[in-house]
Design an enzyme around this catalytic site. Structure first.
Site, PDB file in Angstrom:
ATOM      1  N   HIS A 293       4.031   7.199  -3.902  1.00  0.00           N
ATOM      2  CA  HIS A 293       5.371   6.682  -4.222  1.00  0.00           C
ATOM      3  C   HIS A 293       5.332   5.184  -4.488  1.00  0.00           C
ATOM      4  CE1 HIS A 293       5.402   6.169   0.286  1.00  0.00           C
ATOM      5  NE2 HIS A 293       6.047   5.055   0.009  1.00  0.00           N
TER       6      HIS A 293
ATOM      7  N   HIS B  98       6.053  -2.111  -2.229  1.00  0.00           N
ATOM      8  CA  HIS B  98       4.694  -1.584  -2.145  1.00  0.00           C
ATOM      9  C   HIS B  98       4.509  -0.381  -3.068  1.00  0.00           C
ATOM     10  CE1 HIS B  98       6.844   0.687   1.092  1.00  0.00           C
ATOM     11  NE2 HIS B  98       6.116   1.710   0.682  1.00  0.00           N
TER      12      HIS B  98
ATOM     13  N   GLU C 275      10.952   5.127  -3.235  1.00  0.00           N
ATOM     14  CA  GLU C 275      11.489   4.713  -1.942  1.00  0.00           C
ATOM     15  C   GLU C 275      12.308   3.447  -2.170  1.00  0.00           C
ATOM     16  OE1 GLU C 275       8.432   3.547   0.860  1.00  0.00           O
ATOM     17  OE2 GLU C 275       9.817   3.640   2.559  1.00  0.00           O
TER      18      GLU C 275
HETATM   19 CO    CO Z   1       6.548   3.577   1.448  1.00  0.00          CO
END
Ligand code: CO
Length: 134
Positions: free
Chosen positions: A79, A7, A130
């Site tokens: 992020h 994502h 991440e």
């Molecule tokens: Co995330």
């Protein structure tokens, strides 16, 4: 080591307005808001088929995205999340090469119920990264 893009996360000051924009203007499939008190955010998932956008709104006093929104009051990209097959092996490889793993280096359970780690933006072109166990 690196797998698919899981994502892109966008911090937003008003989750209802952001959800409506993605749903009504962009015609996207958006989830209901989900409160994640452990992470200090309320999240809406935008399902793009091959990946997701996560809209993040601060939740509670100590939200990790509060300072980001102070600097960028209209919101912005917060992020990117990449999948890895083995998050511990990925962490050890990154540390061995001098990358900084945030939060003490132990994986936490992320928004999708899988272990996640965050990497210092200064090590990755100014972008908070991440990693999520696939
Ligand atoms: Co995330």
């Amino acid at each position: 080591m690196l797998g698919r893009l899981n994502h892109v996360a966008i911090a937003v000051p008003d989750l209802a307005a952001a959800s409506a924009g993605y749903r009504d203007m962009l015609g996207a499939r958006v989830s209901a808001p989900q409160k994640l008190p452990d992470h200090g955010v309320t999240v809406v998932f935008v399902d793009l088929g091959n990946t997701k956008v996560e809209l993040l709104e601060p939740l509670g006093e100590a939200s990790p995205i509060a300072s980001f929104l102070e600097r960028s009051p209209t919101g912005g990209m917060h992020h990117v999340c990449y999948e890895v097959d083995d998050i511990i092996a990925a962490r050890d490889r990154l540390i061995a090469q001098g990358a900084r793993v945030l939060g003490g280096g132990e994986p936490r359970t992320g928004a999708h119920g899988r272990p996640v780690l965050f990497l210092h933006p200064k090590d990755f072109q100014g972008t908070l990264v991440e990693l999520e166990q696939a």
